[in-house]
Design a protein around this motif. Structure first.
Motif, PDB file in Angstrom:
ATOM      1  N   VAL A 121       0.831  -1.207   0.000  1.00 14.75           N
ATOM      2  CA  VAL A 121       0.000   0.000   0.000  1.00 14.75           C
ATOM      3  C   VAL A 121       0.867   1.259   0.000  1.00 14.75           C
ATOM      4  CG1 VAL A 121      -1.733   1.316   1.282  1.00 14.75           C
ATOM      5  CG2 VAL A 121      -1.914  -1.174   1.136  1.00 14.75           C
ATOM      6  N   MET A 122       1.795   1.348   0.946  1.00 11.72           N
ATOM      7  CA  MET A 122       2.624   2.554   1.081  1.00 11.72           C
ATOM      8  C   MET A 122       3.883   2.430   0.223  1.00 11.72           C
ATOM      9  SD  MET A 122       0.786   4.458   2.946  1.00 11.72           S
ATOM     10  CE  MET A 122       1.954   5.794   3.119  1.00 11.72           C
ATOM     11  N   ASN A 123       3.677   2.326  -1.075  1.00 10.39           N
ATOM     12  CA  ASN A 123       4.815   2.262  -1.991  1.00 10.39           C
ATOM     13  C   ASN A 123       5.316   3.673  -2.297  1.00 10.39           C
ATOM     14  OD1 ASN A 123       3.238   3.274  -4.403  1.00 10.39           O
ATOM     15  ND2 ASN A 123       2.104   1.396  -3.963  1.00 10.39           N
ATOM     16  N   SER A 124       6.437   3.760  -2.974  1.00 11.48           N
ATOM     17  CA  SER A 124       7.070   5.062  -3.226  1.00 11.48           C
ATOM     18  C   SER A 124       6.193   5.976  -4.075  1.00 11.48           C
ATOM     19  CB  SER A 124       8.426   4.851  -3.905  1.00 11.48           C
ATOM     20  OG  SER A 124       8.275   4.132  -5.122  1.00 11.48           O
ATOM     21  N   LYS A 125       5.464   5.408  -5.036  1.00  9.91           N
ATOM     22  CA  LYS A 125       4.604   6.232  -5.892  1.00  9.91           C
ATOM     23  C   LYS A 125       3.492   6.893  -5.086  1.00  9.91           C
ATOM     24  CE  LYS A 125       5.358   3.724 -10.243  1.00  9.91           C
ATOM     25  NZ  LYS A 125       4.717   2.956 -11.345  1.00  9.91           N
ATOM     26  N   LEU A 126       2.857   6.124  -4.179  1.00  6.31           N
ATOM     27  CA  LEU A 126       1.782   6.688  -3.364  1.00  6.31           C
ATOM     28  C   LEU A 126       2.320   7.767  -2.431  1.00  6.31           C
ATOM     29  CD1 LEU A 126      -1.176   6.633  -2.470  1.00  6.31           C
ATOM     30  CD2 LEU A 126      -0.560   4.892  -0.777  1.00  6.31           C
ATOM     31  N   CYS A 127       3.486   7.540  -1.858  1.00  3.97           N
ATOM     32  CA  CYS A 127       4.082   8.532  -0.946  1.00  3.97           C
ATOM     33  C   CYS A 127       4.370   9.846  -1.665  1.00  3.97           C
ATOM     34  CB  CYS A 127       5.356   7.971  -0.333  1.00  3.97           C
ATOM     35  SG  CYS A 127       5.099   6.592   0.804  1.00  3.97           S
ATOM     36  N   VAL A 128       4.965   9.746  -2.849  1.00  8.24           N
ATOM     37  CA  VAL A 128       5.256  10.962  -3.628  1.00  8.24           C
ATOM     38  C   VAL A 128       3.959  11.657  -4.035  1.00  8.24           C
ATOM     39  CG1 VAL A 128       6.241  11.813  -5.792  1.00  8.24           C
ATOM     40  CG2 VAL A 128       7.467  10.087  -4.462  1.00  8.24           C
ATOM     41  N   LEU A 129       2.938  10.868  -4.402  1.00 14.45           N
ATOM     42  CA  LEU A 129       1.648  11.444  -4.788  1.00 14.45           C
ATOM     43  C   LEU A 129       0.992  12.166  -3.615  1.00 14.45           C
ATOM     44  CD1 LEU A 129      -0.647  11.780  -6.859  1.00 14.45           C
ATOM     45  CD2 LEU A 129      -1.531   9.556  -6.102  1.00 14.45           C
ATOM     46  N   LEU A 130       0.987  11.542  -2.443  1.00 14.59           N
ATOM     47  CA  LEU A 130       0.379  12.157  -1.262  1.00 14.59           C
ATOM     48  C   LEU A 130       1.115  13.438  -0.879  1.00 14.59           C
ATOM     49  CD1 LEU A 130      -0.379   9.076   1.047  1.00 14.59           C
ATOM     50  CD2 LEU A 130      -2.035  10.534  -0.119  1.00 14.59           C
ATOM     51  N   ALA A 131       2.441  13.395  -0.867  1.00 13.88           N
ATOM     52  CA  ALA A 131       3.221  14.583  -0.516  1.00 13.88           C
ATOM     53  C   ALA A 131       2.986  15.710  -1.525  1.00 13.88           C
ATOM     54  CB  ALA A 131       4.703  14.234  -0.437  1.00 13.88           C
ATOM     55  N   SER A 132       2.941  15.372  -2.811  1.00 14.37           N
ATOM     56  CA  SER A 132       2.708  16.384  -3.850  1.00 14.37           C
ATOM     57  C   SER A 132       1.332  17.020  -3.695  1.00 14.37           C
ATOM     58  CB  SER A 132       2.840  15.751  -5.236  1.00 14.37           C
ATOM     59  OG  SER A 132       4.128  15.185  -5.421  1.00 14.37           O
ATOM     60  N   LEU A 133       0.310  16.193  -3.425  1.00 17.89           N
ATOM     61  CA  LEU A 133      -1.046  16.715  -3.223  1.00 17.89           C
ATOM     62  C   LEU A 133      -1.100  17.642  -2.014  1.00 17.89           C
ATOM     63  CD1 LEU A 133      -3.274  13.575  -3.959  1.00 17.89           C
ATOM     64  CD2 LEU A 133      -3.100  15.669  -5.328  1.00 17.89           C
ATOM     65  N   CYS A 134      -0.395  17.275  -0.950  1.00 18.37           N
ATOM     66  CA  CYS A 134      -0.367  18.121   0.246  1.00 18.37           C
ATOM     67  C   CYS A 134       0.222  19.492  -0.062  1.00 18.37           C
ATOM     68  CB  CYS A 134       0.435  17.436   1.349  1.00 18.37           C
ATOM     69  SG  CYS A 134      -0.337  15.948   2.044  1.00 18.37           S
ATOM     70  N   TRP A 135       1.350  19.505  -0.767  1.00 21.56           N
ATOM     71  CA  TRP A 135       2.003  20.785  -1.103  1.00 21.56           C
ATOM     72  C   TRP A 135       1.136  21.624  -2.035  1.00 21.56           C
ATOM     73  CZ3 TRP A 135       6.454  22.962   0.750  1.00 21.56           C
ATOM     74  CH2 TRP A 135       7.276  22.153   1.532  1.00 21.56           C
ATOM     75  N   VAL A 136       0.578  20.993  -3.060  1.00 26.16           N
ATOM     76  CA  VAL A 136      -0.223  21.736  -4.043  1.00 26.16           C
ATOM     77  C   VAL A 136      -1.505  22.269  -3.409  1.00 26.16           C
ATOM     78  CG1 VAL A 136      -1.544  21.525  -6.183  1.00 26.16           C
ATOM     79  CG2 VAL A 136       0.731  20.497  -6.027  1.00 26.16           C
ATOM     80  N   CYS A 137      -2.210  21.421  -2.653  1.00 22.30           N
ATOM     81  CA  CYS A 137      -3.474  21.839  -2.030  1.00 22.30           C
ATOM     82  C   CYS A 137      -3.246  22.972  -1.037  1.00 22.30           C
ATOM     83  CB  CYS A 137      -4.127  20.653  -1.325  1.00 22.30           C
ATOM     84  SG  CYS A 137      -4.799  19.403  -2.442  1.00 22.30           S
ATOM     85  N   GLY A 138      -2.140  22.914  -0.297  1.00 20.45           N
ATOM     86  CA  GLY A 138      -1.853  23.978   0.647  1.00 20.45           C
ATOM     87  C   GLY A 138      -1.675  25.324  -0.028  1.00 20.45           C
ATOM     88  N   PHE A 139      -0.932  25.365  -1.122  1.00 21.38           N
ATOM     89  CA  PHE A 139      -0.701  26.629  -1.817  1.00 21.38           C
ATOM     90  C   PHE A 139      -1.945  27.105  -2.565  1.00 21.38           C
ATOM     91  CE2 PHE A 139       3.737  25.568  -1.035  1.00 21.38           C
ATOM     92  CZ  PHE A 139       4.266  26.813  -0.753  1.00 21.38           C
ATOM     93  N   ILE A 140      -2.741  26.184  -3.094  1.00 22.48           N
ATOM     94  CA  ILE A 140      -3.986  26.586  -3.755  1.00 22.48           C
ATOM     95  C   ILE A 140      -4.961  27.177  -2.752  1.00 22.48           C
ATOM     96  CG2 ILE A 140      -6.040  25.676  -4.932  1.00 22.48           C
ATOM     97  CD1 ILE A 140      -4.249  23.751  -6.419  1.00 22.48           C
ATOM     98  N   GLU A 141      -5.024  26.587  -1.554  1.00 27.36           N
ATOM     99  CA  GLU A 141      -5.953  27.068  -0.532  1.00 27.36           C
ATOM    100  C   GLU A 141      -5.636  28.490  -0.098  1.00 27.36           C
ATOM    101  OE1 GLU A 141      -7.716  28.075   3.176  1.00 27.36           O
ATOM    102  OE2 GLU A 141      -5.555  27.761   2.918  1.00 27.36           O
ATOM    103  N   GLY A 142      -4.363  28.883  -0.154  1.00 35.87           N
ATOM    104  CA  GLY A 142      -3.990  30.221   0.287  1.00 35.87           C
ATOM    105  C   GLY A 142      -4.283  31.318  -0.719  1.00 35.87           C
ATOM    106  N   ILE A 143      -4.522  30.954  -1.989  1.00 37.07           N
ATOM    107  CA  ILE A 143      -4.716  31.971  -3.038  1.00 37.07           C
ATOM    108  C   ILE A 143      -5.987  32.790  -2.838  1.00 37.07           C
ATOM    109  CG2 ILE A 143      -5.108  32.317  -5.507  1.00 37.07           C
ATOM    110  CD1 ILE A 143      -3.180  29.996  -6.034  1.00 37.07           C
ATOM    111  N   PRO A 144      -7.193  32.178  -2.634  1.00 35.02           N
ATOM    112  CA  PRO A 144      -8.403  32.999  -2.452  1.00 35.02           C
ATOM    113  C   PRO A 144      -8.316  33.930  -1.243  1.00 35.02           C
ATOM    114  CG  PRO A 144      -8.986  30.716  -2.916  1.00 35.02           C
ATOM    115  CD  PRO A 144      -7.516  30.739  -2.652  1.00 35.02           C
ATOM    116  N   THR A 145      -7.751  33.450  -0.139  1.00 34.08           N
ATOM    117  CA  THR A 145      -7.600  34.302   1.039  1.00 34.08           C
ATOM    118  C   THR A 145      -6.675  35.475   0.740  1.00 34.08           C
ATOM    119  OG1 THR A 145      -7.875  32.349   2.443  1.00 34.08           O
ATOM    120  CG2 THR A 145      -6.976  34.327   3.472  1.00 34.08           C
ATOM    121  N   PHE A 146      -5.594  35.197   0.027  1.00 34.31           N
ATOM    122  CA  PHE A 146      -4.652  36.251  -0.362  1.00 34.31           C
ATOM    123  C   PHE A 146      -5.338  37.295  -1.231  1.00 34.31           C
ATOM    124  CE2 PHE A 146      -1.780  37.801  -3.697  1.00 34.31           C
ATOM    125  CZ  PHE A 146      -0.850  38.478  -2.930  1.00 34.31           C
TER     126      PHE A 146
END
Length: 315
Positions: A121-146
């Motif tokens: 389940v926790m293979n390298s592809k899933l880990c990279v995907l989860l980390a990438s989604l976390c980074w992208v979602c965090g920065f997208i969420e800050g745009i409307p507030t900004f």
């Protein structure tokens, strides 16, 4: 206006915050380098921990640098564009950190509740995907507030009762109607960026606790709980500070007391993260010993090579 308006207290605060920042920087850089260099730490848990270290370094640097530079230079001013960029970066990085912690809780859930399926389940592809989604979602969420803050009309005053540009004290300076922006922050910021990762983390730990309680042996329960105790401690520290800092109506927030919760959030919590993981984690302590042993062997080999070269020259 800084953390405190008392001049006699400024030197003590400067030295304290400088010490905390140096510990934060040194501890998180050490964790990041250990994860990168030691192949024993090339696991999903430490992959997410390396991401958490980057976030802690970035968040502390963005928020604490003004205290340190203003004490040295005596300049407490900040331009509006820099203030807005600081707010955007802080909101995005905080959201990123909450999402990374949620991903780490899912990793602990799979490790404890589905141990036989963990490598699959926790293979390298899933880990990279989860980390990438976390980074992208965090920065997208800050745009409307900004963008919402960018359109506000200022100023009733140009004095912000804080030590960095945070959204609550900035809203208090505006004479525009901020009710819609506050509603957006409450619904999107708190629900999406705050409640969603909290709910995912909470649900993961419910299943983890149920699984731990179903283990018959006391040693087995202790070992299972030990694998997630460091992460759970970090989660409790971060969410507690954010709760007391933001989860109150804007009108009822006392900026004087809020600054100290904010200081704990941006200075103490990032400092505690590497300490918690290094002091309570056998793998990290073993990796530190291996790196120190490797460094000693390298130094000894270099000294031996120099002696060999000297003997050859003499001969």
């Amino acid at each position: 206006m800084g953390v405190s308006g008392q001049p006699s207290f400024q030197l003590f605060l400067f030295l304290l915050i400088l010490l905390i920042y140096l510990i934060t920087l040194g501890g998180n850089v050490t964790i990041f380098l250990l994860v990168c260099l030691d192949h024993h730490l090339h696991t999903p848990m430490y992959f997410f921990l390396a991401n958490l270290s980057i976030l802690d370094i970035s968040c502390s640097t963005i928020t604490l640098h003004k205290i340190l530079t203003s004490f040295i230079s005596g300049d407490n001013t900040v331009s509006v564009p820099k203030c807005l960029v600081q707010i955007f970066a802080f909101l995005s990085l905080t959201c990123d950190e909450l999402l990374i912690l949620a991903a780490m809780s899912y990793d602990r859930y799979v490790a404890i509740c589905k141990p036989l399926h963990y490598p699959l389940v926790m293979n390298s592809k899933l880990c990279v995907l989860l980390a990438s989604l976390c980074w992208v979602c965090g920065f997208i969420e800050g745009i409307p507030t900004f963008m919402g803050i960018f359109k506000l009309s200022y100023y009733e005053s140009n004095k912000m009762d804080h030590f960095f540009c945070d959204i609550v004290p900035l809203l208090k300076l505006s004479y525009s109607d901020t009710s819609f922006l506050q509603l957006y922050i409450l619904t999107v910021g708190v629900v999406v960026c705050g409640f969603t990762p909290f709910a995912l983390t909470f649900i993961s730990y419910i299943f983890i606790i149920i699984t731990i309680l179903s283990i018959r042996s006391i040693s087995g329960r202790r070992k299972a709980f030990y694998t997630c105790s460091s992460h759970l401690t970090v989660v409790i520290c971060l969410y507690s500070s954010l709760f007391f800092q933001y989860l109150r109506p804007t009108s009822s927030i006392n900026l004087g007391s809020s600054k100290y919760f904010s200081l704990f959030n941006v200075a103490v919590v990032p400092m505690l993260n590497p300490l918690i993981y290094s002091l309570k984690n056998k793998d990290v302590k073993a990796a530190i010993r291996r790196r120190m042993t490797f460094a000693e062997v390298s130094i000894n080999n270099q000294g031996h090579n120099r002696n060999s070269i000297t003997l050859k020259i003499i001969t």
